[in-house]
Motif scaffolding. Structure first.
Motif, PDB file in Angstrom:
ATOM      1  N   VAL A 197       0.871  -1.173   0.000  1.00  0.00           N
ATOM      2  CA  VAL A 197       0.000   0.000   0.000  1.00  0.00           C
ATOM      3  C   VAL A 197       0.909   1.224   0.000  1.00  0.00           C
ATOM      4  O   VAL A 197       1.721   1.403   0.915  1.00  0.00           O
ATOM      5  CB  VAL A 197      -0.934   0.023   1.231  1.00  0.00           C
ATOM      6  N   VAL A 198       0.784   2.066  -1.040  1.00  0.00           N
ATOM      7  CA  VAL A 198       1.659   3.226  -1.209  1.00  0.00           C
ATOM      8  C   VAL A 198       0.807   4.476  -1.384  1.00  0.00           C
ATOM      9  O   VAL A 198      -0.123   4.492  -2.202  1.00  0.00           O
ATOM     10  CB  VAL A 198       2.574   3.049  -2.446  1.00  0.00           C
TER      11      VAL A 198
ATOM     12  N   ALA B  52       3.038   1.309   3.580  1.00  0.00           N
ATOM     13  CA  ALA B  52       2.727   0.542   4.785  1.00  0.00           C
ATOM     14  C   ALA B  52       3.758  -0.560   4.952  1.00  0.00           C
ATOM     15  O   ALA B  52       4.234  -1.140   3.975  1.00  0.00           O
ATOM     16  CB  ALA B  52       1.326  -0.047   4.682  1.00  0.00           C
ATOM     17  N   VAL B  53       4.096  -0.849   6.210  1.00  0.00           N
ATOM     18  CA  VAL B  53       5.105  -1.868   6.505  1.00  0.00           C
ATOM     19  C   VAL B  53       4.668  -2.754   7.665  1.00  0.00           C
ATOM     20  O   VAL B  53       3.782  -2.394   8.441  1.00  0.00           O
ATOM     21  CB  VAL B  53       6.475  -1.227   6.849  1.00  0.00           C
ATOM     22  N   THR B  54       5.311  -3.903   7.742  1.00  0.00           N
ATOM     23  CA  THR B  54       5.197  -4.797   8.881  1.00  0.00           C
ATOM     24  C   THR B  54       6.621  -5.004   9.385  1.00  0.00           C
ATOM     25  O   THR B  54       7.314  -5.936   8.959  1.00  0.00           O
ATOM     26  CB  THR B  54       4.570  -6.153   8.477  1.00  0.00           C
TER      27      THR B  54
ATOM     28  N   PRO C  48       9.840  -7.899  -0.040  1.00  0.00           N
ATOM     29  CA  PRO C  48      10.096  -8.355   1.332  1.00  0.00           C
ATOM     30  C   PRO C  48       8.794  -8.222   2.133  1.00  0.00           C
ATOM     31  O   PRO C  48       8.055  -7.238   1.971  1.00  0.00           O
ATOM     32  CB  PRO C  48      11.157  -7.382   1.850  1.00  0.00           C
ATOM     33  N   ASP C  49       8.511  -9.203   2.978  1.00  0.00           N
ATOM     34  CA  ASP C  49       7.277  -9.150   3.768  1.00  0.00           C
ATOM     35  C   ASP C  49       7.221  -7.920   4.674  1.00  0.00           C
ATOM     36  O   ASP C  49       6.138  -7.420   4.967  1.00  0.00           O
ATOM     37  CB  ASP C  49       7.109 -10.428   4.586  1.00  0.00           C
ATOM     38  N   GLU C  50       8.374  -7.408   5.097  1.00  0.00           N
ATOM     39  CA  GLU C  50       8.360  -6.217   5.937  1.00  0.00           C
ATOM     40  C   GLU C  50       7.864  -4.983   5.174  1.00  0.00           C
ATOM     41  O   GLU C  50       7.447  -4.010   5.798  1.00  0.00           O
ATOM     42  CB  GLU C  50       9.740  -5.958   6.542  1.00  0.00           C
TER      43      GLU C  50
ATOM     44  N   GLY D 135      -1.312   2.542  12.450  1.00  0.00           N
ATOM     45  CA  GLY D 135      -0.712   1.961  11.250  1.00  0.00           C
ATOM     46  C   GLY D 135       0.797   2.168  11.257  1.00  0.00           C
ATOM     47  O   GLY D 135       1.311   3.064  11.912  1.00  0.00           O
ATOM     48  N   ARG D 136       1.507   1.335  10.542  1.00  0.00           N
ATOM     49  CA  ARG D 136       2.956   1.452  10.437  1.00  0.00           C
ATOM     50  C   ARG D 136       3.287   1.731   8.977  1.00  0.00           C
ATOM     51  O   ARG D 136       2.821   1.032   8.082  1.00  0.00           O
ATOM     52  CB  ARG D 136       3.634   0.165  10.894  1.00  0.00           C
ATOM     53  N   TRP D 137       4.115   2.728   8.741  1.00  0.00           N
ATOM     54  CA  TRP D 137       4.520   3.063   7.392  1.00  0.00           C
ATOM     55  C   TRP D 137       5.909   3.711   7.426  1.00  0.00           C
ATOM     56  O   TRP D 137       6.368   4.127   8.476  1.00  0.00           O
ATOM     57  CB  TRP D 137       3.502   3.977   6.705  1.00  0.00           C
TER      58      TRP D 137
END
Length: 125
Positions: A56-57, A69-71, A92-94, A119-121
Protein backbone atom coordinates in the motif's frame (compact mmCIF):
# COMPACT_ATOMS: atom_id res chain seq x y z
CA UNK A 1 -13.27 21.03 0.69
CA UNK A 2 -13.22 17.35 1.61
CA UNK A 3 -10.94 15.13 -0.45
CA UNK A 4 -12.75 12.50 -2.50
CA UNK A 5 -11.28 9.36 -4.05
CA UNK A 6 -12.07 7.30 -7.16
CA UNK A 7 -10.72 4.03 -8.49
CA UNK A 8 -8.60 5.25 -11.40
CA UNK A 9 -9.76 2.76 -14.06
CA UNK A 10 -13.33 2.43 -12.81
CA UNK A 11 -16.28 4.76 -12.32
CA UNK A 12 -15.63 8.51 -12.08
CA UNK A 13 -18.01 8.61 -9.10
CA UNK A 14 -16.34 9.15 -5.71
CA UNK A 15 -15.84 5.97 -3.71
CA UNK A 16 -17.42 6.16 -0.23
CA UNK A 17 -14.89 5.05 2.38
CA UNK A 18 -17.33 2.42 3.66
CA UNK A 19 -17.28 0.76 0.22
CA UNK A 20 -13.49 0.52 -0.07
CA UNK A 21 -12.96 -3.01 1.31
CA UNK A 22 -15.73 -4.54 -0.80
CA UNK A 23 -14.64 -2.65 -3.94
CA UNK A 24 -11.09 -3.94 -3.55
CA UNK A 25 -12.26 -7.49 -2.77
CA UNK A 26 -14.45 -7.42 -5.90
CA UNK A 27 -11.53 -6.30 -8.03
CA UNK A 28 -9.33 -9.06 -6.58
CA UNK A 29 -12.04 -11.63 -7.34
CA UNK A 30 -11.98 -10.42 -10.96
CA UNK A 31 -8.20 -10.84 -11.10
CA UNK A 32 -7.32 -7.14 -10.72
CA UNK A 33 -4.49 -7.38 -8.18
CA UNK A 34 -3.31 -3.80 -8.78
CA UNK A 35 -5.66 -0.91 -7.99
CA UNK A 36 -4.91 2.80 -8.09
CA UNK A 37 -7.13 5.30 -6.32
CA UNK A 38 -6.80 8.99 -7.15
CA UNK A 39 -7.98 11.86 -5.02
CA UNK A 40 -9.57 15.17 -5.87
CA UNK A 41 -6.42 16.86 -4.55
CA UNK A 42 -4.13 14.96 -6.95
CA UNK A 43 -2.84 12.31 -4.57
CA UNK A 44 -2.65 8.61 -5.46
CA UNK A 45 -3.03 5.49 -3.38
CA UNK A 46 -1.70 2.20 -4.78
CA UNK A 47 -2.89 -1.21 -3.62
CA UNK A 48 -1.08 -4.24 -5.07
CA UNK A 49 -1.79 -7.68 -3.65
CA UNK A 50 -0.95 -11.34 -4.05
CA UNK A 51 -4.27 -12.04 -2.21
CA UNK A 52 -2.46 -12.74 1.10
CA UNK A 53 -0.36 -9.59 1.55
CA UNK A 54 -0.49 -6.16 -0.06
CA UNK A 55 1.80 -3.26 -0.86
CA UNK A 56 0.00 0.00 0.00
CA UNK A 57 1.66 3.23 -1.21
CA UNK A 58 0.46 6.82 -0.74
CA UNK A 59 1.83 9.40 -3.19
CA UNK A 60 1.42 13.17 -2.86
CA UNK A 61 1.81 13.72 -6.63
CA UNK A 62 3.19 12.24 -9.85
CA UNK A 63 6.89 12.58 -8.98
CA UNK A 64 6.59 11.78 -5.27
CA UNK A 65 8.35 8.58 -4.13
CA UNK A 66 5.68 8.45 -1.42
CA UNK A 67 5.32 6.40 1.70
CA UNK A 68 4.25 2.80 2.14
CA UNK A 69 2.73 0.54 4.79
CA UNK A 70 5.10 -1.87 6.50
CA UNK A 71 5.20 -4.80 8.88
CA UNK A 72 8.50 -4.19 10.71
CA UNK A 73 10.63 -7.10 11.86
CA UNK A 74 8.87 -9.52 9.53
CA UNK A 75 11.20 -11.91 7.72
CA UNK A 76 10.80 -13.49 4.32
CA UNK A 77 9.50 -12.45 0.95
CA UNK A 78 6.29 -12.97 -0.95
CA UNK A 79 5.77 -13.12 -4.69
CA UNK A 80 2.74 -13.06 -6.93
CA UNK A 81 2.13 -9.30 -6.83
CA UNK A 82 0.80 -9.00 -10.38
CA UNK A 83 0.72 -5.55 -11.93
CA UNK A 84 -1.76 -4.51 -14.60
CA UNK A 85 1.00 -4.66 -17.25
CA UNK A 86 1.56 -8.36 -16.46
CA UNK A 87 4.75 -7.86 -14.46
CA UNK A 88 4.90 -10.09 -11.38
CA UNK A 89 6.81 -8.65 -8.42
CA UNK A 90 8.26 -10.07 -5.24
CA UNK A 91 8.55 -7.91 -2.10
CA UNK A 92 10.10 -8.35 1.33
CA UNK A 93 7.28 -9.15 3.77
CA UNK A 94 8.36 -6.22 5.94
CA UNK A 95 7.41 -3.89 3.02
CA UNK A 96 3.90 -5.32 2.77
CA UNK A 97 1.02 -5.93 5.17
CA UNK A 98 -1.52 -8.75 5.55
CA UNK A 99 -4.48 -8.28 3.22
CA UNK A 100 -7.03 -7.42 5.93
CA UNK A 101 -4.69 -4.77 7.36
CA UNK A 102 -4.18 -3.36 3.86
CA UNK A 103 -7.94 -3.06 3.35
CA UNK A 104 -8.25 -1.28 6.70
CA UNK A 105 -5.42 1.12 5.84
CA UNK A 106 -6.83 2.03 2.43
CA UNK A 107 -10.30 2.55 3.92
CA UNK A 108 -8.84 4.86 6.58
CA UNK A 109 -6.84 6.93 4.08
CA UNK A 110 -9.93 7.33 1.88
CA UNK A 111 -11.97 8.35 4.94
CA UNK A 112 -9.49 10.73 6.58
CA UNK A 113 -6.69 11.45 4.11
CA UNK A 114 -4.06 10.09 6.51
CA UNK A 115 -2.64 6.83 7.81
CA UNK A 116 -4.33 5.57 10.98
CA UNK A 117 -2.47 6.34 14.22
CA UNK A 118 -1.86 2.63 14.81
CA UNK A 119 -0.71 1.96 11.25
CA UNK A 120 2.96 1.45 10.44
CA UNK A 121 4.52 3.06 7.39
CA UNK A 122 7.82 4.44 6.13
CA UNK A 123 8.50 7.52 4.07
CA UNK A 124 10.38 6.87 0.84
CA UNK A 125 11.09 10.56 0.20
Amino acid sequence: MTESWVIADDSPAPLPFEAVPEALRSRIALGHLETWLTSSSGRSLAFVTNTERAMVVLLEGPDDPGEHAVTPDTEGTSDGFTLSNGQVDEYPDEDTVPIEEALRLVRHVVETGTWPMDGRWVTDR
